[in-house]
Scaffold this motif. Structure first.
Motif, PDB file in Angstrom:
ATOM      1  N   VAL A   1       0.838  -1.201   0.000  1.00 27.49           N
ATOM      2  CA  VAL A   1       0.000   0.000   0.000  1.00 27.49           C
ATOM      3  C   VAL A   1       0.873   1.252   0.000  1.00 27.49           C
ATOM      4  CG1 VAL A   1      -1.766   1.296   1.269  1.00 27.49           C
ATOM      5  CG2 VAL A   1      -1.878  -1.207   1.184  1.00 27.49           C
ATOM      6  N   LEU A   2       1.900   1.254   0.849  1.00 23.02           N
ATOM      7  CA  LEU A   2       2.757   2.431   0.970  1.00 23.02           C
ATOM      8  C   LEU A   2       3.569   2.681  -0.297  1.00 23.02           C
ATOM      9  CD1 LEU A   2       4.040   1.970   4.637  1.00 23.02           C
ATOM     10  CD2 LEU A   2       2.146   3.383   3.811  1.00 23.02           C
ATOM     11  N   ILE A   3       4.111   1.610  -0.882  1.00 23.58           N
ATOM     12  CA  ILE A   3       4.862   1.761  -2.135  1.00 23.58           C
ATOM     13  C   ILE A   3       3.962   2.350  -3.216  1.00 23.58           C
ATOM     14  CG2 ILE A   3       5.873   0.445  -4.055  1.00 23.58           C
ATOM     15  CD1 ILE A   3       7.837   0.737  -1.821  1.00 23.58           C
ATOM     16  N   SER A   4       2.721   1.880  -3.270  1.00 22.43           N
ATOM     17  CA  SER A   4       1.781   2.392  -4.272  1.00 22.43           C
ATOM     18  C   SER A   4       1.466   3.866  -4.038  1.00 22.43           C
ATOM     19  CB  SER A   4       0.495   1.559  -4.261  1.00 22.43           C
ATOM     20  OG  SER A   4       0.755   0.249  -4.719  1.00 22.43           O
ATOM     21  N   LEU A   5       1.293   4.257  -2.782  1.00 23.32           N
ATOM     22  CA  LEU A   5       1.037   5.660  -2.475  1.00 23.32           C
ATOM     23  C   LEU A   5       2.239   6.522  -2.872  1.00 23.32           C
ATOM     24  CD1 LEU A   5      -0.674   5.312   1.021  1.00 23.32           C
ATOM     25  CD2 LEU A   5      -1.770   6.064  -1.097  1.00 23.32           C
ATOM     26  N   GLU A   6       3.434   6.035  -2.577  1.00 26.73           N
ATOM     27  CA  GLU A   6       4.646   6.772  -2.951  1.00 26.73           C
ATOM     28  C   GLU A   6       4.760   6.900  -4.470  1.00 26.73           C
ATOM     29  OE1 GLU A   6       7.774   4.577  -1.138  1.00 26.73           O
ATOM     30  OE2 GLU A   6       7.121   5.027   0.907  1.00 26.73           O
ATOM     31  N   ASN A   7       4.502   5.799  -5.160  1.00 25.45           N
ATOM     32  CA  ASN A   7       4.605   5.821  -6.619  1.00 25.45           C
ATOM     33  C   ASN A   7       3.543   6.712  -7.253  1.00 25.45           C
ATOM     34  OD1 ASN A   7       6.771   4.118  -6.432  1.00 25.45           O
ATOM     35  ND2 ASN A   7       5.692   2.288  -7.127  1.00 25.45           N
ATOM     36  N   LEU A   8       2.367   6.764  -6.652  1.00 24.40           N
ATOM     37  CA  LEU A   8       1.322   7.654  -7.162  1.00 24.40           C
ATOM     38  C   LEU A   8       1.821   9.089  -7.244  1.00 24.40           C
ATOM     39  CD1 LEU A   8      -2.050   6.615  -5.468  1.00 24.40           C
ATOM     40  CD2 LEU A   8      -1.594   6.748  -7.920  1.00 24.40           C
TER      41      LEU A   8
ATOM     42  N   TRP B   1      -5.836  -1.166   4.547  1.00 23.29           N
ATOM     43  CA  TRP B   1      -5.487  -2.589   4.593  1.00 23.29           C
ATOM     44  C   TRP B   1      -6.651  -3.331   5.237  1.00 23.29           C
ATOM     45  CZ3 TRP B   1      -4.817  -6.067   8.675  1.00 23.29           C
ATOM     46  CH2 TRP B   1      -4.274  -7.308   8.322  1.00 23.29           C
ATOM     47  N   ASN B   2      -7.110  -4.373   4.570  1.00 25.98           N
ATOM     48  CA  ASN B   2      -8.284  -5.140   4.990  1.00 25.98           C
ATOM     49  C   ASN B   2      -7.877  -6.527   5.477  1.00 25.98           C
ATOM     50  OD1 ASN B   2     -10.661  -7.069   3.202  1.00 25.98           O
ATOM     51  ND2 ASN B   2     -11.051  -6.150   5.193  1.00 25.98           N
ATOM     52  N   ASP B   3      -8.279  -6.872   6.703  1.00 28.69           N
ATOM     53  CA  ASP B   3      -8.105  -8.234   7.207  1.00 28.69           C
ATOM     54  C   ASP B   3      -9.338  -9.017   6.783  1.00 28.69           C
ATOM     55  OD1 ASP B   3      -8.211 -10.606   8.835  1.00 28.69           O
ATOM     56  OD2 ASP B   3      -6.694  -9.692  10.124  1.00 28.69           O
ATOM     57  N   ILE B   4      -9.182  -9.910   5.820  1.00 24.93           N
ATOM     58  CA  ILE B   4     -10.324 -10.608   5.247  1.00 24.93           C
ATOM     59  C   ILE B   4     -11.061 -11.433   6.284  1.00 24.93           C
ATOM     60  CG2 ILE B   4     -11.015 -12.392   3.580  1.00 24.93           C
ATOM     61  CD1 ILE B   4      -8.701 -11.451   1.807  1.00 24.93           C
ATOM     62  N   GLY B   5     -10.321 -12.200   7.077  1.00 21.80           N
ATOM     63  CA  GLY B   5     -10.951 -13.096   8.039  1.00 21.80           C
ATOM     64  C   GLY B   5     -11.669 -12.383   9.161  1.00 21.80           C
ATOM     65  N   GLU B   6     -11.130 -11.247   9.588  1.00 24.32           N
ATOM     66  CA  GLU B   6     -11.710 -10.500  10.706  1.00 24.32           C
ATOM     67  C   GLU B   6     -12.698  -9.433  10.253  1.00 24.32           C
ATOM     68  OE1 GLU B   6     -11.286 -11.294  13.872  1.00 24.32           O
ATOM     69  OE2 GLU B   6     -10.043 -12.966  13.212  1.00 24.32           O
ATOM     70  N   GLY B   7     -12.668  -9.102   8.966  1.00 24.70           N
ATOM     71  CA  GLY B   7     -13.567  -8.067   8.469  1.00 24.70           C
ATOM     72  C   GLY B   7     -13.190  -6.673   8.927  1.00 24.70           C
ATOM     73  N   THR B   8     -11.936  -6.503   9.336  1.00 28.50           N
ATOM     74  CA  THR B   8     -11.499  -5.199   9.828  1.00 28.50           C
ATOM     75  C   THR B   8     -10.802  -4.407   8.730  1.00 28.50           C
ATOM     76  OG1 THR B   8      -9.457  -6.214  10.653  1.00 28.50           O
ATOM     77  CG2 THR B   8     -11.280  -5.952  12.220  1.00 28.50           C
ATOM     78  N   LEU B   9     -10.726  -3.101   8.958  1.00 29.69           N
ATOM     79  CA  LEU B   9     -10.115  -2.194   7.995  1.00 29.69           C
ATOM     80  C   LEU B   9      -9.211  -1.239   8.757  1.00 29.69           C
ATOM     81  CD1 LEU B   9     -10.464  -1.861   4.893  1.00 29.69           C
ATOM     82  CD2 LEU B   9     -12.079  -0.019   5.366  1.00 29.69           C
ATOM     83  N   GLU B  10      -7.990  -1.078   8.252  1.00 33.22           N
ATOM     84  CA  GLU B  10      -7.048  -0.135   8.837  1.00 33.22           C
ATOM     85  C   GLU B  10      -6.677   0.905   7.791  1.00 33.22           C
ATOM     86  OE1 GLU B  10      -3.657  -2.163  10.404  1.00 33.22           O
ATOM     87  OE2 GLU B  10      -4.855  -3.590  11.576  1.00 33.22           O
ATOM     88  N   GLN B  11      -6.419   2.134   8.244  1.00 33.15           N
ATOM     89  CA  GLN B  11      -5.996   3.179   7.320  1.00 33.15           C
ATOM     90  C   GLN B  11      -4.650   3.744   7.749  1.00 33.15           C
ATOM     91  OE1 GLN B  11      -8.596   6.585   7.181  1.00 33.15           O
ATOM     92  NE2 GLN B  11      -8.884   6.648   9.397  1.00 33.15           N
ATOM     93  N   TYR B  12      -3.868   4.156   6.769  1.00 30.59           N
ATOM     94  CA  TYR B  12      -2.539   4.684   7.063  1.00 30.59           C
ATOM     95  C   TYR B  12      -2.652   6.093   7.612  1.00 30.59           C
ATOM     96  CZ  TYR B  12       2.278   6.182   6.609  1.00 30.59           C
ATOM     97  OH  TYR B  12       3.533   6.673   6.881  1.00 30.59           O
ATOM     98  N   ASP B  13      -1.979   6.308   8.734  1.00 28.59           N
ATOM     99  CA  ASP B  13      -1.944   7.615   9.378  1.00 28.59           C
ATOM    100  C   ASP B  13      -0.540   8.188   9.209  1.00 28.59           C
ATOM    101  OD1 ASP B  13      -1.933   9.840  10.997  1.00 28.59           O
ATOM    102  OD2 ASP B  13      -2.542   8.797  12.826  1.00 28.59           O
ATOM    103  N   PRO B  14      -0.380   9.249   8.401  1.00 28.73           N
ATOM    104  CA  PRO B  14       0.958   9.795   8.168  1.00 28.73           C
ATOM    105  C   PRO B  14       1.583  10.419   9.413  1.00 28.73           C
ATOM    106  CG  PRO B  14      -0.716  11.216   7.207  1.00 28.73           C
ATOM    107  CD  PRO B  14      -1.421   9.977   7.650  1.00 28.73           C
ATOM    108  N   LEU B  15       0.768  10.797  10.393  1.00 27.04           N
ATOM    109  CA  LEU B  15       1.313  11.393  11.615  1.00 27.04           C
ATOM    110  C   LEU B  15       2.049  10.368  12.464  1.00 27.04           C
ATOM    111  CD1 LEU B  15      -1.628  13.760  12.671  1.00 27.04           C
ATOM    112  CD2 LEU B  15       0.484  14.343  11.442  1.00 27.04           C
ATOM    113  N   THR B  16       1.477   9.154  12.544  1.00 29.38           N
ATOM    114  CA  THR B  16       2.123   8.090  13.318  1.00 29.38           C
ATOM    115  C   THR B  16       2.945   7.154  12.446  1.00 29.38           C
ATOM    116  OG1 THR B  16       0.211   6.621  13.113  1.00 29.38           O
ATOM    117  CG2 THR B  16       0.247   8.147  14.991  1.00 29.38           C
TER     118      THR B  16
END
Length: 215
Positions: free
Chosen positions: A166-173, A194-209
């Protein structure tokens, strides 16, 4: 073309069911989409993996997302070299023609493409090193991400590399001038998920942290 066959019967049955229900009940909306053209608010770049279904995750209707899928949801660097670049063409069309307001990269757990990159870079998939391997040459995009996570314990590397995709793609964009211009002018925002398929969770990249945080 003499080897092309008719669709399997189960797909024809599903199509007929869709046409008789979903399309029939919303035929005016479909005709409007056909006549007026598409005006998606967001472009989503996700993996080809059949388990990743972004329209379901976000409850999106037809005409809402401009979706591009490829192995491991990767974006190459900007390279106007005369070669054919399907992902780059999709990004260009979304940003310059459709004027999307958001561009979202969605990675996921248990990604086969990412595992292929990991195995290739660690010397366990020599077949992907072959120049004739389309998958291997595509996964070369993620090699810098592997270098970043290669120091981690082995049981942590794959998940970390999925997020690096995900990060490489954002950088390349941001190497695409028209993407940079749209972001800096405030016309478009970019997002990494980033999606955890089994858990159904979703995480988003935070540039601050500089980390992925649960949504």
């Amino acid at each position: 073309m003499d080897r092309v066959k008719p669709l399997p019967s189960y797909l024809i049955q599903r199509y007929n069911g869709w046409k008789a229900t979903t399309w029939s009940e919303n035929s005016a909306w479909y005709r409007r989409l056909a006549e007026d053209g598409q005006r998606p608010r967001a472009m989503v770049i996700s993996c080809c993996d059949s388990r990743v279904h972004v329209t379901s995750i976000f409850g999106a209707d037809q005409g809402e997302f401009f979706i591009h899928r490829n192995i491991a949801n990767l974006v190459p660097v900007h390279a106007p070299d005369g070669e054919q670049h399907g992902t780059s063409a999709a990004v260009e069309y979304a940003v310059n023609t459709l004027k999307v307001a958001h561009l979202i990269i969605v990675g996921h757990s248990s990604c086969g493409g990412v595992k292929g990159c990991h195995d290739m870079c660690s010397g366990h998939a020599p077949e992907l090193e072959e120049k004739t391997s389309f998958v291997g040459r595509w996964m070369d995009i993620l090699r810098p991400g592997y270098e970043r996570i290669s120091h981690l314990p082995e049981d942590e590397r794959l998940r970390a590399l999925e997020k690096e995709a995900v990060l490489i793609s954002l950088e390349n964009l941001m190497t695409f001038p028209f993407v940079t211009q749209a972001v800096e002018s405030g016309q478009m925002t970019v997002h990494g998920l980033w999606n955890d398929i089994g858990e159904g969770t979703l995480e988003q990249y935070d540039p601050l942290t500089r980390s992925f945080q649960p949504i």
